[in-house]
Motif scaffolding. Structure first.
Motif, PDB file in Angstrom:
ATOM      1  N   HIS A   1      18.246 -30.661   1.239  1.00  0.00           N
ATOM      2  CA  HIS A   1      19.550 -30.006   1.278  1.00  0.00           C
ATOM      3  C   HIS A   1      20.085 -30.035   2.708  1.00  0.00           C
ATOM      4  N   PRO A   2      21.409 -30.228   2.889  1.00  0.00           N
ATOM      5  CA  PRO A   2      21.978 -30.304   4.244  1.00  0.00           C
ATOM      6  C   PRO A   2      21.656 -29.109   5.134  1.00  0.00           C
ATOM      7  N   HIS A   3      21.485 -27.913   4.545  1.00  0.00           N
ATOM      8  CA  HIS A   3      21.209 -26.727   5.354  1.00  0.00           C
ATOM      9  C   HIS A   3      19.813 -26.753   5.982  1.00  0.00           C
ATOM     10  N   ILE A   4      18.947 -27.615   5.465  1.00  0.00           N
ATOM     11  CA  ILE A   4      17.585 -27.710   6.001  1.00  0.00           C
ATOM     12  C   ILE A   4      17.561 -28.557   7.274  1.00  0.00           C
ATOM     13  N   LEU A   5      18.529 -29.444   7.424  1.00  0.00           N
ATOM     14  CA  LEU A   5      18.507 -30.384   8.533  1.00  0.00           C
ATOM     15  C   LEU A   5      18.530 -29.699   9.901  1.00  0.00           C
ATOM     16  N   PRO A   6      19.419 -28.718  10.134  1.00  0.00           N
ATOM     17  CA  PRO A   6      19.385 -28.037  11.442  1.00  0.00           C
ATOM     18  C   PRO A   6      18.063 -27.326  11.718  1.00  0.00           C
ATOM     19  N   VAL A   7      17.389 -26.877  10.660  1.00  0.00           N
ATOM     20  CA  VAL A   7      16.085 -26.226  10.838  1.00  0.00           C
ATOM     21  C   VAL A   7      15.088 -27.220  11.424  1.00  0.00           C
ATOM     22  N   LEU A   8      15.092 -28.434  10.893  1.00  0.00           N
ATOM     23  CA  LEU A   8      14.165 -29.457  11.373  1.00  0.00           C
ATOM     24  C   LEU A   8      14.530 -29.910  12.791  1.00  0.00           C
ATOM     25  N   LEU A   9      15.809 -30.083  13.057  1.00  0.00           N
ATOM     26  CA  LEU A   9      16.233 -30.522  14.387  1.00  0.00           C
ATOM     27  C   LEU A   9      15.987 -29.448  15.436  1.00  0.00           C
ATOM     28  N   SER A  10      16.091 -28.189  15.026  1.00  0.00           N
ATOM     29  CA  SER A  10      15.868 -27.095  15.980  1.00  0.00           C
ATOM     30  C   SER A  10      14.441 -27.062  16.503  1.00  0.00           C
ATOM     31  N   LEU A  11      13.521 -27.680  15.779  1.00  0.00           N
ATOM     32  CA  LEU A  11      12.148 -27.782  16.274  1.00  0.00           C
ATOM     33  C   LEU A  11      12.104 -28.524  17.605  1.00  0.00           C
ATOM     34  N   PHE A  12      13.055 -29.440  17.807  1.00  0.00           N
ATOM     35  CA  PHE A  12      13.097 -30.225  19.041  1.00  0.00           C
ATOM     36  C   PHE A  12      13.983 -29.584  20.104  1.00  0.00           C
ATOM     37  N   LEU A  13      14.803 -28.627  19.700  1.00  0.00           N
ATOM     38  CA  LEU A  13      15.705 -27.969  20.640  1.00  0.00           C
ATOM     39  C   LEU A  13      15.126 -26.690  21.214  1.00  0.00           C
ATOM     40  N   ASP A  14      14.240 -26.067  20.471  1.00  0.00           N
ATOM     41  CA  ASP A  14      13.642 -24.797  20.880  1.00  0.00           C
ATOM     42  C   ASP A  14      12.453 -25.067  21.807  1.00  0.00           C
ATOM     43  N   LYS A  15      12.495 -24.527  23.010  1.00  0.00           N
ATOM     44  CA  LYS A  15      11.412 -24.750  23.974  1.00  0.00           C
ATOM     45  C   LYS A  15      10.098 -24.118  23.528  1.00  0.00           C
ATOM     46  N   LYS A  16      10.173 -23.160  22.603  1.00  0.00           N
ATOM     47  CA  LYS A  16       8.943 -22.541  22.106  1.00  0.00           C
ATOM     48  C   LYS A  16       8.190 -23.481  21.162  1.00  0.00           C
ATOM     49  N   THR A  17       8.918 -24.264  20.383  1.00  0.00           N
ATOM     50  CA  THR A  17       8.274 -25.203  19.462  1.00  0.00           C
ATOM     51  C   THR A  17       8.117 -26.594  20.068  1.00  0.00           C
ATOM     52  N   ASN A  18       8.925 -26.897  21.071  1.00  0.00           N
ATOM     53  CA  ASN A  18       8.873 -28.218  21.697  1.00  0.00           C
ATOM     54  C   ASN A  18       8.458 -28.089  23.156  1.00  0.00           C
ATOM     55  N   THR A  19       7.232 -27.689  23.362  1.00  0.00           N
ATOM     56  CA  THR A  19       6.725 -27.465  24.728  1.00  0.00           C
ATOM     57  C   THR A  19       6.441 -28.762  25.464  1.00  0.00           C
ATOM     58  N   ASN A  20       6.357 -29.878  24.740  1.00  0.00           N
ATOM     59  CA  ASN A  20       5.984 -31.154  25.353  1.00  0.00           C
ATOM     60  C   ASN A  20       7.149 -32.134  25.459  1.00  0.00           C
ATOM     61  N   GLN A  21       8.370 -31.637  25.289  1.00  0.00           N
ATOM     62  CA  GLN A  21       9.570 -32.476  25.418  1.00  0.00           C
ATOM     63  C   GLN A  21       9.553 -33.659  24.449  1.00  0.00           C
ATOM     64  N   SER A  22       9.171 -33.396  23.215  1.00  0.00           N
ATOM     65  CA  SER A  22       9.205 -34.429  22.181  1.00  0.00           C
ATOM     66  C   SER A  22      10.648 -34.766  21.834  1.00  0.00           C
ATOM     67  N   GLN A  23      10.836 -35.948  21.225  1.00  0.00           N
ATOM     68  CA  GLN A  23      12.177 -36.410  20.888  1.00  0.00           C
ATOM     69  C   GLN A  23      12.228 -36.938  19.461  1.00  0.00           C
ATOM     70  N   ILE A  24      13.428 -36.938  18.907  1.00  0.00           N
ATOM     71  CA  ILE A  24      13.636 -37.496  17.577  1.00  0.00           C
ATOM     72  C   ILE A  24      14.904 -38.326  17.590  1.00  0.00           C
ATOM     73  N   ILE A  25      14.840 -39.500  16.980  1.00  0.00           N
ATOM     74  CA  ILE A  25      16.006 -40.344  16.749  1.00  0.00           C
ATOM     75  C   ILE A  25      16.008 -40.660  15.262  1.00  0.00           C
ATOM     76  N   PHE A  26      17.163 -40.528  14.625  1.00  0.00           N
ATOM     77  CA  PHE A  26      17.180 -40.620  13.163  1.00  0.00           C
ATOM     78  C   PHE A  26      18.521 -41.133  12.653  1.00  0.00           C
ATOM     79  N   THR A  27      18.504 -41.588  11.407  1.00  0.00           N
ATOM     80  CA  THR A  27      19.730 -41.919  10.692  1.00  0.00           C
ATOM     81  C   THR A  27      19.916 -40.921   9.563  1.00  0.00           C
ATOM     82  N   THR A  28      21.160 -40.729   9.185  1.00  0.00           N
ATOM     83  CA  THR A  28      21.472 -39.849   8.059  1.00  0.00           C
ATOM     84  C   THR A  28      22.872 -40.180   7.560  1.00  0.00           C
TER      85      THR A  28
END
Length: 382
Positions: free
Chosen positions: A297-324
């Motif tokens: 569902h489209p509302h789930i997408l920001p939840v997944l992307l926020s994993l990379f934006l939140d410094k608490k969940t992304n402590t190692n500066q991981s990145q994501i590149i995607f198509t949609t």
């Protein structure tokens, strides 16, 4: 971190195309969060525009630089150029590890590697390794041990060197580990939706309780009706271990357990994909996903992307590149983190939205209506 990469004469991209995570100095603070590199990039475009092929370029580099040593000596390189012309294919990638920037360039065809070059940039850019065909044309003293290895025409020197027990090649190990940190669901023929398999993922979850807890919490938070997930270890008729995911649904106060096969397509997709998310977040790598929102569902997408934006969940500066094909995500990401992939006369090209001149796109104005109107490209003309 990945800074940028590019391809030339690769699938539908004949002229050079570049994809950059670099943020300009005028990027708003709510986007940059004080960083000069983005953790997220989205590729948008109509069907057949070349989005998947652009991801294949990054996926190919990760595979070739780490695994090409495993190819048979006379095996052809699995590579597609622009409509099978006779010209070589070129790759370029720039990345940063521990505040040191590396630049890797590769020219090859289906038969052999033509040229490989590795640069390092601290105060200034310096060429540290260069390969021409079957020989090294440049090795700085730091990498003199490489003269003892036998190059193979269908393998990267990065992959080959990793097979040797050299004492003083820490910098090359760092480069290898960067390429090894690219995880993708794109292979030569395109999207591999259920890779890795449910058996492999279930075993990973069984042996890594933190990973299972990570996936379980997100799946439950996405209102799937699931209250718990557990992995059971059993032996099959051949006395081999099997790892079986069991999903608990609470129905009128009673817990009902069902198997993976009975779950919705969205839950199945989340269960498999979240293992990749956790791996990337743990190692500080790059997640390369085609159709990352498939069955979601489209509302789930920001939840997944926020994993990379939140410094608490992304402590190692991981990145994501995607198509949609979800268009609402454009306003969530903005023009500095969105690429448009277009095609003219069956040749593809790409541009980031902030490269569009004029004031048609502004930081204080929604992008989606302009995108849907077709004024900035990326939508089919029906």
């Amino acid at each position: 971190m990945l800074l940028e990469y590019g391809v030339k004469n690769f699938f539908c991209f004949y002229e050079g195309v570049n994809v950059s995570f670099k943020l300009p100095a005028n990027c708003p603070d709510n986007i940059s969060m004080g960083n000069d590199i983005s953790n997220i990039l989205c590729l948008k475009g109509k069907n057949g525009s070349g989005k998947t092929n652009l991801l294949k370029g990054l996926s190919f580099l990760g595979e070739f630089c780490t695994n090409s040593f495993s190819y048979k000596p006379d095996e052809k390189i699995i590579l597609e150029n622009f409509y099978n012309n006779n010209e070589d294919t070129e790759f370029y990638i720039e990345f940063r590890v521990d505040n040191i920037t590396y630049i890797y360039e590769l020219t090859l065809n289906k038969e052999h590697v033509v040229k490989e070059t590795l640069f390092r940039k601290e105060r200034r850019k310096s060429k540290i390794i260069e390969r021409d065909g079957d020989r090294f044309s440049l090795l700085t003293s730091e990498f003199s041990q490489l003269k003892n290895i036998k190059l193979r025409k269908n393998a990267s020197f990065i992959s080959i060197a990793n097979q040797y027990d050299f004492d003083e090649l820490e910098a090359l190990t760092i480069v290898y580990m960067f390429f090894n940190s690219i995880i993708s669901n794109v292979i030569h023929i395109g999207l591999s939706e259920w890779s890795p398999s449910i058996d492999v993922v279930s075993e990973m979850y069984f042996h890594d309780p933190d990973m299972l807890e990570f996936a379980k919490n997100i799946i439950i938070a996405c209102d799937t009706g699931i209250s718990n997930i557990e992995i059971l270890k059993k032996k099959d008729s051949n006395d081999e271990e099997r790892f079986i995911p069991v999903f608990t649904h609470t129905v009128k106060g009673i817990n009902k357990k069902i198997l993976f096969q009975t779950e919705s397509s969205g839950t199945k997709s989340l269960f498999i994909q979240l293992a990749k998310y956790k791996c990337i977040l743990d190692i500080g790598g790059i997640l390369c996903l085609d159709e990352f929102d498939i069955n979601l569902h489209p509302h789930i997408l920001p939840v997944l992307l926020s994993l990379f934006l939140d410094k608490k969940t992304n402590t190692n500066q991981s990145q994501i590149i995607f198509t949609t094909h979800n268009s609402e995500i454009i306003d969530f990401l903005g023009r500095y983190r969105t690429y448009i992939v277009e095609k003219t006369e069956n040749e593809s090209f790409a541009y980031r939205l902030d490269e569009i001149s004029g004031d048609i796109l502004r930081n204080d104005r929604p992008i989606l209506p302009i995108y849907n109107s077709g004024k900035i490209g990326g939508v089919p003309k029906l």
